[in-house]
Design a protein around this motif. Structure first.
Motif, PDB file in Angstrom:
ATOM      1  N   LEU A  20       5.054   9.456   5.747  1.00  0.00           N
ATOM      2  CA  LEU A  20       4.630   9.339   4.356  1.00  0.00           C
ATOM      3  C   LEU A  20       3.410  10.205   4.042  1.00  0.00           C
ATOM      4  O   LEU A  20       2.890  10.168   2.923  1.00  0.00           O
ATOM      5  CB  LEU A  20       4.323   7.872   4.029  1.00  0.00           C
ATOM      6  CG  LEU A  20       5.549   6.937   3.967  1.00  0.00           C
ATOM      7  CD1 LEU A  20       5.118   5.485   3.943  1.00  0.00           C
ATOM      8  CD2 LEU A  20       6.407   7.262   2.750  1.00  0.00           C
ATOM      9  N   ARG A 260       8.392   0.630   7.619  1.00  0.00           N
ATOM     10  CA  ARG A 260       8.227   1.470   6.435  1.00  0.00           C
ATOM     11  C   ARG A 260       7.554   0.687   5.308  1.00  0.00           C
ATOM     12  O   ARG A 260       6.650   1.205   4.617  1.00  0.00           O
ATOM     13  CB  ARG A 260       9.597   1.970   5.972  1.00  0.00           C
ATOM     14  CG  ARG A 260       9.563   2.859   4.732  1.00  0.00           C
ATOM     15  CD  ARG A 260       9.157   4.266   5.093  1.00  0.00           C
ATOM     16  NE  ARG A 260       9.330   5.186   3.988  1.00  0.00           N
ATOM     17  CZ  ARG A 260       9.410   6.502   4.132  1.00  0.00           C
ATOM     18  NH1 ARG A 260       9.361   7.046   5.349  1.00  0.00           N
ATOM     19  NH2 ARG A 260       9.545   7.303   3.094  1.00  0.00           N
ATOM     20  N   GLU A 264       4.058   1.610   3.545  1.00  0.00           N
ATOM     21  CA  GLU A 264       3.953   1.814   2.101  1.00  0.00           C
ATOM     22  C   GLU A 264       2.883   0.907   1.501  1.00  0.00           C
ATOM     23  O   GLU A 264       2.116   1.329   0.613  1.00  0.00           O
ATOM     24  CB  GLU A 264       5.306   1.556   1.441  1.00  0.00           C
ATOM     25  CG  GLU A 264       6.354   2.622   1.750  1.00  0.00           C
ATOM     26  CD  GLU A 264       7.743   2.253   1.251  1.00  0.00           C
ATOM     27  OE1 GLU A 264       8.577   3.167   1.167  1.00  0.00           O
ATOM     28  OE2 GLU A 264       7.980   1.056   0.968  1.00  0.00           O
ATOM     29  N   ASN A 268      -0.374   2.252  -0.480  1.00  0.00           N
ATOM     30  CA  ASN A 268      -0.588   1.834  -1.869  1.00  0.00           C
ATOM     31  C   ASN A 268      -1.918   1.121  -2.033  1.00  0.00           C
ATOM     32  O   ASN A 268      -2.593   1.261  -3.055  1.00  0.00           O
ATOM     33  CB  ASN A 268       0.551   0.920  -2.314  1.00  0.00           C
ATOM     34  CG  ASN A 268       1.857   1.666  -2.512  1.00  0.00           C
ATOM     35  OD1 ASN A 268       1.865   2.878  -2.749  1.00  0.00           O
ATOM     36  ND2 ASN A 268       2.982   0.954  -2.397  1.00  0.00           N
TER      37      ASN A 268
END
Length: 272
Positions: A20, A260, A264, A268
């Motif tokens: 990411l 994942r 994330e 965030n």
């Protein structure tokens, strides 16, 4: 990311963070000394040591110095202490397994229904957990525990519900990422996969998921593995909450990329 042992879960999260585009530093807490006078150069810290006691302590020190950790230090400590966790959840009105705390070998087992589970206030993987059938069994177990250190003499006792089947609900933020049912393996009454428990994915009712999410919020956690039990009389009840949960088994049976989702969530959070 803080760790002390690089398990499968930590490697999966690391891969997802890098995929990411996150800038990730790995810190093995067993290989460093930590300043108590300042925070050092930290961004968002994902806390993943196997040792919950070390994890909670290091995270709390970082929190004191203004460093954001996932999860927070006090939340890790309160979840790791099963007696504190159950008390916190019950106070918040969240259904929990009826639990009593025994502090010495002199306890009379008042209010205990048999058969019952006796377990330490700290621990995982079903270690040092016993099934007792009556007050005499309880007294014998507590005498054995008295041989150990002072913490070994403190125990929790809960009714044995059903056949030992439990449900793991993995919560990240305000959402359930995945869930599974775990059943005891042959010749055992514990559902822990580490003890041979058999797991498969399951979709639970909305009220079960609501209980799990509320439990994570009540303990001020960002994410956690919530273990539920079910009875016809009491419905779904929280048994334990794991603040540094393993998830490779749940990923395997559910097909959900939990690593994942954690990555994330971390990214965030850093962007807020």
């Amino acid at each position: 990311m803080l760790y002390d042992t690089m398990r499968v879960e930590e490697r999966l999260i690391l891969k997802e963070l890098k995929d990411l585009g996150a800038n990730v530093a790995l810190i093995n807490i067993d290989n460093i000394s930590l300043s108590l006078n300042n925070s050092g150069d930290f961004g968002i810290v994902l806390v993943r040591p196997m040792s919950h006691s070390k994890a909670g302590l290091v995270a709390r020190i970082l929190n004191i110095h203004g460093v954001r950790t996932i999860n927070k230090g006090l939340a890790i400590e309160n979840s790791w202490n099963k007696a504190i966790a159950i008390s916190t959840l019950a106070r918040a009105g969240i259904p929990t397994v009826p639990t009593r705390l025994i502090l010495s070998i002199n306890a009379q087992g008042d209010g205990v229904s048999y058969p019952a589970i006796v377990k330490p206030i700290h621990g995982s993987w079903g270690r040092l957990v016993s099934l007792v059938g009556n007050a005499e069994d309880l007294a014998m177990i507590m005498r054995h525990k008295a041989v150990g250190d002072s913490y070994s003499r403190i125990a929790m006792i809960q009714p044995f519900i059903g056949d030992g089947t439990d449900y793991r609900v993995f919560v990240i933020g305000d959402e359930v990422a995945a869930s599974m049912v775990r059943k005891p393996g042959p010749g055992d009454w514990r559902s822990n996969v580490a003890r041979g428990g058999i797991a498969h994915a399951v979709k639970l009712s909305a009220d079960a998921y609501e209980i799990a999410i509320k439990a994570v919020k009540a303990l001020d956690l960002d994410y956690a593995g919530v273990d539920l039990l079910y009875s016809e009389e009491g419905g779904y009840m929280v048994n334990e909450v794991n603040a540094i949960p393993e998830f490779k088994g749940l990923m395997s049976v559910s097909g959900v990329n939990i690593a994942r989702k954690i990555a994330e969530y971390v990214i965030n959070t850093a962007r807020r």
